[in-house]
Design an enzyme around this catalytic site. Structure first.
Site, PDB file in Angstrom:
ATOM      1  N   CYS A 137     -41.759   6.405  43.276  1.00  0.00           N
ATOM      2  CA  CYS A 137     -40.894   6.398  42.765  1.00  0.00           C
ATOM      3  C   CYS A 137     -39.276   6.931  43.111  1.00  0.00           C
ATOM      4  CB  CYS A 137     -40.702   6.364  41.420  1.00  0.00           C
ATOM      5  SG  CYS A 137     -39.374   5.983  40.361  1.00  0.00           S
ATOM      6  N   LYS A 171      -2.861  33.290   9.312  1.00  0.00           N
ATOM      7  CA  LYS A 171      -2.531  33.557   8.254  1.00  0.00           C
ATOM      8  C   LYS A 171      -0.977  34.498   8.221  1.00  0.00           C
ATOM      9  CE  LYS A 171      -6.255  32.366   5.046  1.00  0.00           C
ATOM     10  NZ  LYS A 171      -7.324  32.928   4.426  1.00  0.00           N
ATOM     11  N   GLU A 184     -14.821  31.127   0.529  1.00  0.00           N
ATOM     12  CA  GLU A 184     -15.755  29.107   0.744  1.00  0.00           C
ATOM     13  C   GLU A 184     -17.696  29.615  -0.452  1.00  0.00           C
ATOM     14  OE1 GLU A 184     -13.263  27.445   1.507  1.00  0.00           O
ATOM     15  OE2 GLU A 184     -14.880  26.007   2.475  1.00  0.00           O
ATOM     16  N   ARG A 208     -12.781  24.464  -6.491  1.00  0.00           N
ATOM     17  CA  ARG A 208     -11.064  23.418  -6.470  1.00  0.00           C
ATOM     18  C   ARG A 208     -10.429  22.865  -7.502  1.00  0.00           C
ATOM     19  NH1 ARG A 208      -8.514  21.112  -2.274  1.00  0.00           N
ATOM     20  NH2 ARG A 208      -6.932  21.467  -2.594  1.00  0.00           N
ATOM     21  N   SER A 244      -4.190  24.011  -0.891  1.00  0.00           N
ATOM     22  CA  SER A 244      -5.265  23.313   0.875  1.00  0.00           C
ATOM     23  C   SER A 244      -4.098  23.986   1.808  1.00  0.00           C
ATOM     24  CB  SER A 244      -4.618  22.093   0.920  1.00  0.00           C
ATOM     25  OG  SER A 244      -3.743  20.990   0.795  1.00  0.00           O
ATOM     26  N   LEU A 245      -4.641  23.327   2.479  1.00  0.00           N
ATOM     27  CA  LEU A 245      -3.743  24.216   4.304  1.00  0.00           C
ATOM     28  C   LEU A 245      -3.329  22.899   5.050  1.00  0.00           C
ATOM     29  CD1 LEU A 245      -6.343  26.569   5.313  1.00  0.00           C
ATOM     30  CD2 LEU A 245      -4.077  27.086   4.822  1.00  0.00           C
ATOM     31  N   TYR A 278     -11.772  35.057   0.698  1.00  0.00           N
ATOM     32  CA  TYR A 278     -11.273  34.780   2.645  1.00  0.00           C
ATOM     33  C   TYR A 278      -9.599  35.222   0.923  1.00  0.00           C
ATOM     34  CZ  TYR A 278     -11.641  30.195   1.466  1.00  0.00           C
ATOM     35  OH  TYR A 278     -11.282  29.153   0.824  1.00  0.00           O
ATOM     36  N   TYR A 298     -37.884  46.224  -3.972  1.00  0.00           N
ATOM     37  CA  TYR A 298     -36.734  45.764  -4.784  1.00  0.00           C
ATOM     38  C   TYR A 298     -37.562  45.553  -6.187  1.00  0.00           C
ATOM     39  CZ  TYR A 298     -32.316  43.386  -5.829  1.00  0.00           C
ATOM     40  OH  TYR A 298     -31.286  42.999  -6.648  1.00  0.00           O
ATOM     41  N   ASP A 299     -38.526  44.871  -5.512  1.00  0.00           N
ATOM     42  CA  ASP A 299     -39.194  43.391  -6.314  1.00  0.00           C
ATOM     43  C   ASP A 299     -39.320  44.365  -7.857  1.00  0.00           C
ATOM     44  OD1 ASP A 299     -38.008  41.923  -5.249  1.00  0.00           O
ATOM     45  OD2 ASP A 299     -40.208  41.255  -4.167  1.00  0.00           O
ATOM     46  N   ALA A 311     -40.756  44.368  -1.478  1.00  0.00           N
ATOM     47  CA  ALA A 311     -41.396  45.175  -2.293  1.00  0.00           C
ATOM     48  C   ALA A 311     -40.774  46.310  -3.350  1.00  0.00           C
ATOM     49  CB  ALA A 311     -42.649  44.752  -1.540  1.00  0.00           C
ATOM     50  N   ASP A 346     -17.364  25.607   6.970  1.00  0.00           N
ATOM     51  CA  ASP A 346     -17.353  24.423   6.443  1.00  0.00           C
ATOM     52  C   ASP A 346     -18.141  24.713   4.750  1.00  0.00           C
ATOM     53  OD1 ASP A 346     -16.453  21.859   5.999  1.00  0.00           O
ATOM     54  OD2 ASP A 346     -18.172  21.449   7.437  1.00  0.00           O
ATOM     55  N   GLU A 391      -9.052  34.167  10.958  1.00  0.00           N
ATOM     56  CA  GLU A 391     -10.055  33.407  10.221  1.00  0.00           C
ATOM     57  C   GLU A 391     -10.692  32.289  10.958  1.00  0.00           C
ATOM     58  OE1 GLU A 391      -8.891  33.472   5.855  1.00  0.00           O
ATOM     59  OE2 GLU A 391      -7.906  35.748   6.078  1.00  0.00           O
ATOM     60  N   LYS A 420     -12.547  28.936  10.125  1.00  0.00           N
ATOM     61  CA  LYS A 420     -12.281  27.938   8.416  1.00  0.00           C
ATOM     62  C   LYS A 420     -13.755  27.975   8.113  1.00  0.00           C
ATOM     63  CE  LYS A 420      -9.973  24.389   7.213  1.00  0.00           C
ATOM     64  NZ  LYS A 420     -10.875  23.024   6.786  1.00  0.00           N
ATOM     65  N   LYS A 469      -8.273  22.679  13.635  1.00  0.00           N
ATOM     66  CA  LYS A 469      -8.914  22.315  13.907  1.00  0.00           C
ATOM     67  C   LYS A 469      -9.295  22.586  15.291  1.00  0.00           C
ATOM     68  CE  LYS A 469     -10.158  20.558  10.485  1.00  0.00           C
ATOM     69  NZ  LYS A 469      -9.782  19.743   9.266  1.00  0.00           N
ATOM     70  N   CYS A 504     -38.330   1.144  40.645  1.00  0.00           N
ATOM     71  CA  CYS A 504     -39.194   1.190  41.278  1.00  0.00           C
ATOM     72  C   CYS A 504     -40.081   0.147  41.703  1.00  0.00           C
ATOM     73  CB  CYS A 504     -40.340   2.624  42.234  1.00  0.00           C
ATOM     74  SG  CYS A 504     -41.473   2.847  40.927  1.00  0.00           S
ATOM     75  N   CYS A 515     -43.135   5.908  34.249  1.00  0.00           N
ATOM     76  CA  CYS A 515     -43.359   5.266  35.171  1.00  0.00           C
ATOM     77  C   CYS A 515     -44.941   5.463  36.159  1.00  0.00           C
ATOM     78  CB  CYS A 515     -41.978   5.493  35.723  1.00  0.00           C
ATOM     79  SG  CYS A 515     -42.377   5.208  37.378  1.00  0.00           S
ATOM     80  N   CYS A 538     -41.016  -0.432  35.463  1.00  0.00           N
ATOM     81  CA  CYS A 538     -40.024   0.893  36.103  1.00  0.00           C
ATOM     82  C   CYS A 538     -38.821   0.555  36.075  1.00  0.00           C
ATOM     83  CB  CYS A 538     -40.120   1.774  36.880  1.00  0.00           C
ATOM     84  SG  CYS A 538     -39.752   3.310  37.697  1.00  0.00           S
TER      85      CYS A 538
HETATM   86  S1  IVH Z   1      -7.084  29.829   2.899  1.00  0.00           S
HETATM   87  C1  IVH Z   1      -3.575  29.564   0.790  1.00  0.00           C
HETATM   88  N1  IVH Z   1      -8.933  30.583   4.817  1.00  0.00           N
HETATM   89  O1  IVH Z   1      -9.725  24.904   3.718  1.00  0.00           O
HETATM   90  C2  IVH Z   1      -4.559  28.862   2.024  1.00  0.00           C
HETATM   91  N2  IVH Z   1      -9.125  28.740   3.340  1.00  0.00           N
HETATM   92  O2  IVH Z   1      -8.591  22.934   4.125  1.00  0.00           O
HETATM   93  C3  IVH Z   1      -5.865  28.421   1.126  1.00  0.00           C
HETATM   94  N3  IVH Z   1     -10.916  26.840   4.248  1.00  0.00           N
HETATM   95  O3  IVH Z   1      -9.624  24.161   0.500  1.00  0.00           O
HETATM   96  C4  IVH Z   1      -7.245  28.585   2.049  1.00  0.00           C
HETATM   97  N4  IVH Z   1     -12.050  28.756   5.472  1.00  0.00           N
HETATM   98  O4  IVH Z   1     -11.813  25.817   0.873  1.00  0.00           O
HETATM   99  C5  IVH Z   1      -8.336  29.902   3.884  1.00  0.00           C
HETATM  100  N5  IVH Z   1     -10.497  31.961   5.706  1.00  0.00           N
HETATM  101  C6  IVH Z   1     -10.233  30.527   5.529  1.00  0.00           C
HETATM  102  C7  IVH Z   1     -10.812  29.221   4.706  1.00  0.00           C
HETATM  103  C8  IVH Z   1     -10.358  27.996   4.025  1.00  0.00           C
HETATM  104  C9  IVH Z   1     -11.879  26.951   4.787  1.00  0.00           C
HETATM  105  C10 IVH Z   1     -11.486  26.034   2.966  1.00  0.00           C
HETATM  106  C11 IVH Z   1     -11.103  25.983   2.169  1.00  0.00           C
HETATM  107  C12 IVH Z   1      -9.887  25.181   1.390  1.00  0.00           C
HETATM  108  C13 IVH Z   1      -9.634  24.326   2.526  1.00  0.00           C
HETATM  109  C14 IVH Z   1      -8.047  24.014   3.004  1.00  0.00           C
END
Ligand code: IVH
Length: 680
Positions: free
Chosen positions: A438, A296, A179, A138, A84-85, A231, A38-39, A36, A119, A115, A117, A320, A417, A432, A414
């Site tokens: 039973c 990493k 993310e 991306r 991507s990874l 990240y 903050y508002d 409140a 989703d 870290e 990952k 994964k 039994c 049953c 049943c």
């Molecule tokens: S690093 C150069 N860190 O995973 C590395 N990616 O498969 C670039 N993701 O496109 C990504 N958690 O959407 C990194 N802690 C994390 C992550 C992460 C989720 C996702 C991200 C990326 C995908 C790659």
């Protein structure tokens, strides 16, 4: 009328305050002021900006939802590509990755940042002179979509970096990457809202997050519970960042970005695996979905030495978790009979590795669920096993259904039994009617009886109970105390020693407590808590057994369903016989002294609680008053004996005063709950 100079000062101060509290709330998860408050600050800023639109800036907290929808998403070329990874799924594959890294660096052991990952979906935020100027998806890694209007609505994304360019040394240009995701509870609420509005549910938090960001109208995005963890970085101009990944993240955190606090450095493969196992076991309790761990190389110059292959870095990998959903075939649908006689349809599956284990059975819950999903024997289905949850059939792959696949029907009798089954109107469970006749129900009833929180009979495990029932050695709960040591010893996997121990454990279990005993009986709807409440309220088994419907329902948390189940249980002669036999076998407990209740001056009196209590919750106070025999009502009438009024009591207090009902404050209530009735 304040002069504009003063107004501007006030506006700037309000913005700083709002940024500060927004950061505490959405980034650090540590709010300091009530919503409140903050508002109020927010509305004051809004009013000043309405009067002086010339002072509005894009990074003002009032400008998160920019108003007009965009017509289409613009294209953004990523100067530094969004990579991507590579993936790995096993320890061996992780070893291979680590070996490549060590070979590339010519080192024996490497420090990794580990870290979760997340989703969700990757986003790049561009800040110029500390102000958010663009947010992009991306896309294919080289080109993404401009979603600035939507990302601005996400409160954990700073509209401007914290600190000043000069003294914090933040770069003239920086792209912060991370993310965007929806937490589990936000996802559940979002889907509930979709259902209520007759709109389609989202399949998972990831899709919901992606869909929310692809809105043309930011006002829609603003209603979605999106969050962001950062990240990494892309373009950096006009400053040098620290030489370690973990320190870069720490710096970003200082600048106001939200960083996952589970990130830490680990040593070599063994450190990675330890982190992986730890997070895997915490996964189901995390507030957000993760689908693996990212490792990493922590040293940035080492990252540069390693470089990239095609579109993935050589210095990072995603480890994964095993998939939580897989496809397999239903070989048959069978019925399991539980302790309360519930017939549960179970899918026997072609074995499939999912959620880290091989699954051969999945629950289909009940006939309504089977019909809703239209699962049939022979179908190809999606099976899910998440965390410790029982595997379940999620859906049928309709295109793979074989011709002639027959609809499933619940049996009329049943399968264990052959007693008739019943499905009460409006319920989805079929039961049953055989009760302890039973064998399936008998097994379950005995397993429950022996359980740790029930009679706690050590050594009386499931396998043993199965044998005892199958060999016709016990027909009811009480028989368990009649089996001879030699007979136990004759069973599979039992020796003289374990038989002796079991007899001793049975002997020991005979000295019990009333709540445990009530719970052990396995009365439907009577869990541990209800058993305790009943014991405390009635004091003795006889009193519980002879209680009327009205008396049962006067007990806290006992409604029509619970009281019906208790009455039904004690009405059955064989249940009463079993209880008698158990007592004859030597089961004892101390009754609970309830004279204190009848002696209580509150016994039978109607009281009302109103206003705010500062020393206890309303629920606590209610339970304690009930324990003293009072009836706690929701409204004040002539029948009310006492109104306990906390702070800011309103109409109930006025009404009590009007009717001349005794009114007492919280201090008096506390005295009474301590047994000091002098205030009455
Ligand atoms: S690093 C150069 N860190 O995973 C590395 N990616 O498969 C670039 N993701 O496109 C990504 N958690 O959407 C990194 N802690 C994390 C992550 C992460 C989720 C996702 C991200 C990326 C995908 C790659």
């Amino acid at each position: 009328m304040p002069v504009p100079d003063k107004v501007l000062k006030r506006i700037e101060r309000l913005r700083r305050q709002l940024d500060h509290h927004n950061h505490l709330y959405h980034v650090l998860d540590r709010p300091e002021i009530p919503d409140a408050q903050y508002d109020r600050l927010f509305r004051e800023l809004q009013a000043l900006e309405d009067e002086h639109p010339e002072f509005i800036t894009t990074d003002s907290p009032t400008q998160r939802v920019g108003g007009e929808p965009v017509r289409a998403f613009g294209e953004v070329v990523h100067e530094v590509p969004m990579l991507s990874l590579g993936n790995c799924f096993s320890e061996d594959e992780l070893q291979d990755f680590d070996r490549r890294v060590r070979d590339g660096l010519n080192e024996d052991e490497v420090i990794y940042a580990a870290e979760p990952k997340l989703d969700g979906l990757a986003i790049s935020l561009r800040y110029e002179d500390g102000v958010l100027v663009r947010a992009a998806t991306r896309g294919d890694g080289a080109t993404g979509e401009d979603v600035t209007h939507n990302v601005r609505t996400i409160h954990s994304v700073p509209l401007r970096m914290r600190g000043r360019t000069q003294d914090r040394g933040f770069p003239a240009v920086i792209e912060v990457r991370g993310e965007i995701y929806i937490a589990k509870d936000g996802f559940a609420k979002l889907n509930a809202r979709q259902v209520k509005r007759g709109e389609k549910e989202f399949a998972n938090p990831r899709n919901a997050a992606a869909g929310s960001l692809r809105q043309l109208d930011p006002r829609i995005t603003a209603t979605r519970p999106l969050s962001m963890y950062c990240y990494g970085v892309g373009v950096v101009e006009g400053a040098t960042l620290p030489g370690e990944h973990i320190k870069v993240l720490e710096q970003l955190r200082q600048w106001g970005f939200r960083i996952c606090d589970l990130i830490k450095t680990v040593k070599g493969v063994s450190g990675c695996l330890k982190y992986y196992t730890e997070l895997a076991s915490r996964r189901s309790r995390l507030a957000y979905e993760i689908d693996g761990i990212v490792y990493k190389v922590n040293d940035i110059s080492e990252q540069q030495t390693l470089g990239f292959v095609s579109r993935a870095p050589r210095w990072a990998i995603a480890h994964k978790f095993p998939a939580q959903e897989e496809i397999t075939r239903v070989e048959a649908i069978e019925i399991q009979v539980g302790r309360t006689g519930a017939l549960t349809p179970v899918a026997r599956l072609k074995p499939v590795f999912v959620g880290g284990v091989t699954v051969t059975n999945a629950t289909l819950h009940n006939i309504d669920e089977i019909n809703r999903k239209d699962v049939r024997a022979g179908d190809t289905v999606v099976v899910r096993r998440a965390g410790d949850v029982i595997p379940e059939v999620v859906s049928v792959v309709a295109s793979k259904r074989k011709k002639g696949a027959r609809k499933f029907h619940m049996p009329k009798t049943c399968p264990v039994c052959e007693s008739h089954v019943q499905r009460p109107q409006g319920e989805s469970v079929t039961r049953c009617t055989g009760g302890l006749f039973c064998p399936a129900q008998r097994k379950q009833a005995i397993k429950h009886f022996a359980g740790r929180r029930a009679m706690d009979i050590e050594g009386l495990g499931d396998k043993l109970v199965d044998q005892l029932v199958e060999n016709d050695m016990i027909h009811d709960l009480a028989d368990i105390y009649r089996v001879k040591q030699d007979d136990f010893a004759s069973l599979e996997r039992m020796g003289d020693k374990s038989a002796k121990n079991l007899v001793a454990a049975l002997e020991k279990s005979k000295q019990t407590t009333l709540p445990r005993f009530l719970f052990s009986l396995g009365i439907r709807e009577v869990g541990e808590t209800t058993a305790l409440t009943l014991a405390r309220h009635f004091g003795s088994l006889d009193a519980v057994m002879s209680a009327s419907e009205a008396q049962l329902q006067s007990v806290e948390d006992v409604g029509p369903a619970v009281s019906a189940s208790i009455l039904g249980f004690f009405k059955e002669r064989h249940n009463r016989d079993v209880i008698r036999k158990l007592i004859r076998a030597g089961l004892t407990w101390d009754d609970i002294d309830t004279t204190q209740l009848t002696a209580s001056p509150l016994a039978g009196k109607t009281v009302v609680l109103t206003g705010t209590l500062s020393k206890m919750s309303r629920g606590d106070a209610r339970a304690k008053l009930q324990a003293l025999g009072a009836r706690v009502a929701g409204s004040v009438s002539k029948k009310t004996s006492i109104v306990f009024a906390g702070e800011n009591a309103g109409s109930k207090l006025t009404r009590a005063e009007g009717l001349g009902v005794t009114v007492l404050d919280e201090a008096a209530l506390i005295k009474i709950l301590r047994g000091d009735f002098s205030v009455l």
